[in-house]
Design a protein around this motif. Sequence first.
Motif, short mmCIF file in Angstrom:
data_model
loop_
_atom_site.label_atom_id
_atom_site.label_comp_id
_atom_site.label_asym_id
_atom_site.label_seq_id
_atom_site.Cartn_x
_atom_site.Cartn_y
_atom_site.Cartn_z
N GLY A 14 -3.37 15.71 -26.08
CA GLY A 14 -2.35 15.42 -27.07
C GLY A 14 -1.15 16.32 -27.01
N GLU A 15 -1.01 17.12 -25.96
CA GLU A 15 0.11 18.04 -25.83
C GLU A 15 0.91 17.74 -24.56
N ILE A 16 2.09 18.31 -24.49
CA ILE A 16 2.89 18.24 -23.27
C ILE A 16 3.36 19.66 -22.95
N ARG A 17 3.72 19.86 -21.67
CA ARG A 17 4.34 21.12 -21.27
C ARG A 17 5.76 20.83 -20.80
N ILE A 18 6.67 21.74 -21.13
CA ILE A 18 8.05 21.58 -20.71
C ILE A 18 8.51 22.80 -19.91
N LYS A 19 9.45 22.56 -19.01
CA LYS A 19 10.23 23.63 -18.44
C LYS A 19 11.31 23.96 -19.47
N GLY A 43 13.45 21.21 -23.55
CA GLY A 43 13.40 21.29 -22.10
C GLY A 43 12.98 19.98 -21.48
N VAL A 44 12.48 20.06 -20.26
CA VAL A 44 12.13 18.89 -19.46
C VAL A 44 10.61 18.82 -19.30
N VAL A 45 10.03 17.68 -19.61
CA VAL A 45 8.58 17.51 -19.53
C VAL A 45 8.12 17.63 -18.08
N ASP A 46 7.14 18.50 -17.84
CA ASP A 46 6.61 18.64 -16.47
C ASP A 46 5.10 18.55 -16.40
N GLU A 47 4.43 18.34 -17.57
CA GLU A 47 2.97 18.16 -17.55
C GLU A 47 2.56 17.43 -18.82
N LEU A 48 1.63 16.47 -18.67
CA LEU A 48 1.14 15.69 -19.80
C LEU A 48 -0.33 15.98 -20.02
N GLY A 49 -0.72 16.19 -21.28
CA GLY A 49 -2.11 16.36 -21.60
C GLY A 49 -2.82 15.03 -21.75
N ASP A 50 -4.13 15.06 -21.82
CA ASP A 50 -4.92 13.84 -21.97
C ASP A 50 -4.53 13.10 -23.24
N GLY A 51 -4.41 11.80 -23.14
CA GLY A 51 -4.15 10.96 -24.29
C GLY A 51 -2.71 10.87 -24.72
N VAL A 52 -1.80 11.52 -24.00
CA VAL A 52 -0.39 11.49 -24.39
C VAL A 52 0.26 10.20 -23.92
N THR A 53 0.95 9.53 -24.81
CA THR A 53 1.68 8.31 -24.47
C THR A 53 3.10 8.40 -25.03
N GLY A 54 3.96 7.51 -24.57
CA GLY A 54 5.30 7.44 -25.11
C GLY A 54 6.27 8.46 -24.58
N GLY A 79 3.20 29.99 -30.19
CA GLY A 79 4.10 31.10 -30.44
C GLY A 79 4.55 31.81 -29.18
N ALA A 80 4.74 31.04 -28.09
CA ALA A 80 5.18 31.65 -26.83
C ALA A 80 6.27 30.80 -26.19
N ALA A 81 7.12 30.20 -27.00
CA ALA A 81 8.14 29.28 -26.47
C ALA A 81 9.32 30.01 -25.84
N GLN A 82 9.48 31.29 -26.12
CA GLN A 82 10.56 32.05 -25.51
C GLN A 82 10.09 32.51 -24.13
N SER A 83 10.10 31.54 -23.22
CA SER A 83 9.49 31.71 -21.91
C SER A 83 10.01 30.63 -20.97
N GLU A 84 9.55 30.65 -19.75
CA GLU A 84 9.99 29.64 -18.77
C GLU A 84 9.25 28.32 -18.93
N LEU A 85 8.03 28.37 -19.47
CA LEU A 85 7.23 27.17 -19.71
C LEU A 85 6.65 27.24 -21.12
N ALA A 86 6.58 26.10 -21.80
CA ALA A 86 6.02 26.09 -23.14
C ALA A 86 5.24 24.80 -23.38
N VAL A 87 4.15 24.91 -24.11
CA VAL A 87 3.35 23.75 -24.51
C VAL A 87 3.81 23.31 -25.89
N LEU A 88 4.10 22.02 -26.05
CA LEU A 88 4.52 21.47 -27.33
C LEU A 88 3.42 20.57 -27.89
N SER A 89 3.17 20.71 -29.19
CA SER A 89 2.19 19.84 -29.85
C SER A 89 2.88 18.71 -30.62
N PHE A 90 4.15 18.89 -30.98
CA PHE A 90 4.95 17.86 -31.64
C PHE A 90 6.33 17.88 -31.01
#
Length: 296
Positions: A28-33, A65-76, A90-101
Amino acid sequence: MKAVQFSRFGGPEVLEIVELPDPHAGAGEIRIKVRAAGINASDWKKRQGLMDPELPQTLGYEAAGVVDELGDGVTGVALGDEVFGISPGGAAQSELAVLSFWAPVPPSLDFAGAAALPAATETAARALDQLGVTAGQTVLINGASGSVGGAAVQLAVGRGARVIGTAGPANQDYVRSLGAVPVVYGEHMVEQVASEKIDLALDVAGSGVLPELIKLAGGAGNVLTVADFQGAQQYGVRFSRGDSGRALYILGELGDLIAAGRFSMPVGRTFPLADVAEAHRVGEAGRVRGKLVLTP
């Protein structure tokens, strides 16, 4: 990946750019650059040791940022999409971050403008929901020129409320441009609005005015603060926090509000990730209107 971290509490000088393992998107999450990450007052409170006791700590709950990884069950959403959203770790001030919403970056915004949105708008929408702000009411917002206050003014006006907003002398025109009736905060604030019938009051500044807001709004039950936890306990006022239910729906509504000219969030300054300590100094000094944003 490179990320902001501190291993001891103190001033901006304790902030470091360190190498951490790359995070990965869970179900249910995505990762962004990360192209931009918002800075909030809670960042220096954490750095000073006023919030979480553990060490070391990373920083950042909002990014674009730009989506570069999709977690299981992510659509749209697809790899390569440009999005903004909330990072629960709480680690978004970085080169990669996981978003839940997340939501698409509005077409009229760059990454910095989008990264400025999530924390302030979610806090504002949640506070208005918990206060029960609806059309026809008069709402007093203390601290209307800041990021959360400005968002709350615009969202309350969008609900059909009449808004009175307190701010410093230099920000009166800005508060008026957001759709509120501006009032200079300070010792004469009560006299300025004494003739108004205030239905509800929202404190986003934490400037010690809860007794005045209670008087103006007709009781502690009509007042809510997002910035004065001790005052809330002392005066029996509700304190809004994220763990009591988030207003995450607002992320999906911002694109249409911005396109319609009904919402804006100014970016005050941007800083490279390596200049995060300087960003904290500028933020704590309080001399820049608008959000501060890091651009990895």
